[in-house]
Design a protein around this motif. Structure first.
Motif, PDB file in Angstrom:
ATOM      1  N   LYS A 408       0.835  -1.201   0.000  1.00 55.81           N
ATOM      2  CA  LYS A 408       0.000   0.000   0.000  1.00 55.81           C
ATOM      3  C   LYS A 408       0.870   1.251   0.000  1.00 55.81           C
ATOM      4  O   LYS A 408       2.065   1.210   0.253  1.00 55.81           O
ATOM      5  N   LEU A 409       0.213   2.364  -0.273  1.00 58.44           N
ATOM      6  CA  LEU A 409       0.891   3.655  -0.195  1.00 58.44           C
ATOM      7  C   LEU A 409       1.305   3.931   1.244  1.00 58.44           C
ATOM      8  O   LEU A 409       0.591   3.594   2.192  1.00 58.44           O
ATOM      9  N   LYS A 432       4.953   2.220 -10.157  1.00 54.16           N
ATOM     10  CA  LYS A 432       4.287   0.957 -10.464  1.00 54.16           C
ATOM     11  C   LYS A 432       4.629   0.578 -11.896  1.00 54.16           C
ATOM     12  O   LYS A 432       4.312   1.297 -12.850  1.00 54.16           O
ATOM     13  N   GLU A 433       5.286  -0.589 -12.048  1.00 57.91           N
ATOM     14  CA  GLU A 433       5.673  -1.072 -13.378  1.00 57.91           C
ATOM     15  C   GLU A 433       4.638  -2.063 -13.923  1.00 57.91           C
ATOM     16  O   GLU A 433       3.788  -2.570 -13.185  1.00 57.91           O
ATOM     17  N   GLY A 525      -6.432   5.698  -1.505  1.00 60.68           N
ATOM     18  CA  GLY A 525      -5.702   4.928  -2.496  1.00 60.68           C
ATOM     19  C   GLY A 525      -5.584   5.637  -3.832  1.00 60.68           C
ATOM     20  O   GLY A 525      -6.127   6.724  -4.045  1.00 60.68           O
ATOM     21  N   VAL A 526      -4.871   4.980  -4.753  1.00 58.25           N
ATOM     22  CA  VAL A 526      -4.723   5.440  -6.136  1.00 58.25           C
ATOM     23  C   VAL A 526      -5.421   4.423  -7.034  1.00 58.25           C
ATOM     24  O   VAL A 526      -5.220   3.210  -6.892  1.00 58.25           O
ATOM     25  N   ASP A 535       0.898  -2.875  -4.493  1.00 62.90           N
ATOM     26  CA  ASP A 535       2.254  -3.376  -4.740  1.00 62.90           C
ATOM     27  C   ASP A 535       3.114  -2.341  -5.470  1.00 62.90           C
ATOM     28  O   ASP A 535       3.472  -2.473  -6.645  1.00 62.90           O
ATOM     29  N   TRP A 536       3.448  -1.300  -4.726  1.00 67.40           N
ATOM     30  CA  TRP A 536       4.243  -0.182  -5.231  1.00 67.40           C
ATOM     31  C   TRP A 536       5.726  -0.380  -4.920  1.00 67.40           C
ATOM     32  O   TRP A 536       6.096  -1.092  -3.992  1.00 67.40           O
TER      33      TRP A 536
END
Length: 659
Positions: A408-409, A432-433, A525-526, A535-536
């Motif tokens: 999470k952020l 984030k890829e 959140g984003v 999963d950043w």
């Protein structure tokens, strides 16, 4: 032939025959060592002025007729990571500004007494009011109260600070004649929500007493607004903070504490600037009139500020203009803390200085030796420099000192870095890829950004640059809640999404519930098209000197075809070091780094347009200057002999004068 007697120094006058007592308020006037004194003080903060200039500024204060200097003490600089201290020899990036013991000794050598306001909270338009951000890692902490965790942290810090101050007390032969217990504590009052905690004030007082602090202890507030809510009546001496109406404030003080002297601990000589505002000045005639009325009352005074100095690096504070706690009323302060004071940011004399000198010579009945006013420093305009090398953002992030995986952020304060003290300053990047971004995808950020955000997709800036004040009302800034951004008309598979969030300075004043100062993305959140991202990879960009000095892989500047963040480098070669200003007109928004040290912030929205670069931060020979630009870079770096804010009217140009 008559011999003109030599006047005694301040210390000779007040210590003749030995020291038996300190500053007393046991009568309607001050005495020091049993001799009458009116305190004529000015605020100067050692941490806002290069150490090499302390003596110059202090001598200028004494030459104006002042007999004291007042300073705050910033906890966040002296304990930058939990349990790690720097009092001038600790190795932090601000080490050269932090030798408070040396500063106070120089004040005495320059024949000034000292008033010290050690906090733990100082306000001062300083980042988080001087509090270290690692305090926010403690979930249930209640700052500025008698709550156990807060007091444990304050006690540990004061156990380091107070012994330094104790040995420099006047009654021990030092300069310190008074110390403050908390700061503007009455202003925390919220009817039905919070009443100032007097047990907390008593605990602070006891801490000081237990460390052999024997000089006068005081508090400061607006007496007419808060009465005695922020003090310990009958125990702590109460002083007043104000801009005008001195008679009203002093009359109220006389009601609150009978048969005591009156003092303004903060008579505001000018004011500070928020980004995007007009530059603030205080009318000189109004300043002169109110100061005259203070002295005529008669009362003692500390002029805040007498010399403002600079909010170096990321250390500016901020305000929240309403009672909100979610960042919507956020107002960050500029790097310059010139304050329109009697001495300018670079230590030059202004008309207010002449007014102070004239009034004090008229009112001060105690005649002591006054030095000649020192000459002002030479300011030079170095030749324009061409930006020769750069790093694009992908190259910057690949050199980041930490990569933190997180489901999470996280706000920057919760990152597991700096001996588990988190990140205090700079930028935090959420990456984030391998993201699929169809055309017309909507990015949604729940809550508010703290404080600005740049959105990059595959290294390309998608969000709008900040080129005018009105842009602060658009996506990318704190004014929007649950903000949305269209990511464009291109279908992207296996894309990389980067969210670069800036801490533009934590709030330094207000009600206690406004000190929830987490920075980054943490209020929600984003989402991409209503699907939350998890999963950043999180990258802190603190721009510490050790990292700045070791950046590698610089290459020729590629003329950017679109705006976006990058690092730009040039070299200033000097044979002699002199004060100057870096003129950032032509750039858009970012920070300037000189020889690894983050000098400060710039923004085209003003009012500040130049950054003061004092000679002690330069070296003979080559000086590396790096600019981290958010949006549109310039091909040149320019210099100026003068500070250049955006003025609202031509009459508000600086009134720097020669003495």
């Amino acid at each position: 032939m008559d011999v003109i007697p030599t006047l005694p120094s301040l210390y000779e006058y007040y210590t003749a025959g030995g020291i038996t007592s300190g500053l007393s308020v046991d009568q309607p006037y001050f005495t020091l060592n049993n001799r009458n004194i009116s305190i004529y003080s000015g605020a100067m903060h050692y941490f806002r002025v290069p150490k090499e200039y302390w003596r110059d500024r202090l001598r200028k204060m004494r030459a104006a007729g002042l007999n004291a200097v007042e300073t705050y003490v910033p906890w966040n600089l002296h304990e930058p990571h939990e349990g790690v201290y720097d009092f001038g020899h600790g190795g932090s990036d601000m080490e050269q500004f932090l030798d408070i013991e040396e500063f106070l000794k120089v004040a005495k050598e320059e024949d000034l007494f000292a008033i010290v306001r050690p906090g733990p909270y100082i306000c001062s338009e300083w980042e988080f009011g001087g509090l270290p951000s690692w305090l926010l890692r403690y979930k249930n902490i209640k700052i500025r109260t008698s709550e156990r965790t807060w007091m444990e942290k304050v006690t540990r810090y004061f156990n380091m600070l107070l012994p330094i101050l104790a040995m420099l007390q006047f009654t021990r032969g030092g300069p310190v004649i008074a110390l403050q217990v908390e700061n503007e504590y009455g202003s925390t009052t919220q009817p039905g929500v919070f009443t100032p905690d007097r047990l907390y004030l008593e605990e602070l007082r006891s801490l000081m007493k237990n460390h052999d602090i024997t000089e006068l202890l005081f508090t400061s507030d607006s007496p007419t607004n808060y009465g005695d809510a922020g003090t310990l009546p009958g125990i702590l001496f109460q002083t007043a903070n104000f801009a005008g109406a001195p008679e009203r404030e002093f009359d109220k003080l006389k009601q609150l504490q009978k048969d005591k002297p009156a003092m303004a601990m903060e008579f505001w000589s000018g004011w500070f600037d928020h980004w995007s505002e007009e530059h603030h000045t205080r009318n000189n005639d109004d300043f002169n009139d109110v100061l005259n009325r203070i002295l005529r009352y008669p009362a003692s005074v500390n002029m805040y500020m007498f010399h403002g100095g600079t909010n170096w690096g990321f250390l500016n504070g901020a305000n929240i203009e309403d009672s909100s706690t979610d960042n919507r009323g956020y107002q960050p302060d500029t790097t310059s803390y010139d304050y329109d004071a009697p001495l300018s940011e670079s230590g030059d004399y202004t008309m207010k200085y002449v007014m102070v000198k004239t009034l004090l010579s008229q009112y001060n009945q105690i005649k002591t030796r006054i030095p000649q006013a020192p000459a002002i420093s030479l300011k030079v305009e170095y030749p324009n420099l061409t930006i020769s090398q750069s790093l694009v953002f992908n190259e910057i992030i690949s050199r980041a000192p930490h990569k933190i995986p997180s489901e999470k952020l996280l706000p920057m304060e919760f990152l597991p870095i700096n001996n588990n003290s988190g990140q205090s300053f700079g930028y935090i990047v959420y990456r984030k890829e391998h993201v699929e971004i169809p055309r017309n995808t909507t990015l949604l950020i729940k809550g508010r950004v703290c404080d600005t955000i740049m959105v990059l997709v595959d290294g390309v800036l998608i969000s709008k640059p900040l080129t005018k004040s009105a842009d602060l009302k658009d996506f990318g800034y704190w004014k929007w809640k649950n903000s949305k951004l269209n990511l464009g008309m291109t279908d992207r598979k296996d894309a990389t999404l980067e969210l670069i969030v800036e801490n533009w300075g934590r709030n330094n004043f207000g009600k206690l519930n406004q000190f929830v100062q987490f920075k980054g993305l943490w209020q929600g959140g984003v989402y991409l098209n209503n699907t939350e991202i998890f999963d950043w990879e999180i990258y802190p960009l603190e721009f510490k000197k050790s990292w700045n000095d070791n950046l590698e892989g610089w290459h020729e500047v590629v003329d950017p075809w679109m705006p976006g963040p990058g690092l730009y480098k040039t070299i200033l070669t000097v044979k002699e070091k002199h004060d100057t200003y870096i003129d950032m007109r032509g750039w858009t928004k970012g920070i300037v780094i000189v020889n690894g040290f983050v000098l400060g912030r710039y923004a085209a929205i003003g009012p500040q347009q130049t950054l003061y670069l004092p000679a002690p931060l330069l070296k003979v020979g080559n000086n590396e200057i790096i600019v981290f630009e958010h949006f549109y870079s310039s091909s040149k770096l320019r210099f100026s002999r003068l500070s250049v804010p955006i003025f609202s009217t031509p009459s508000e140009s600086p009134d720097v004068i020669a003495i």
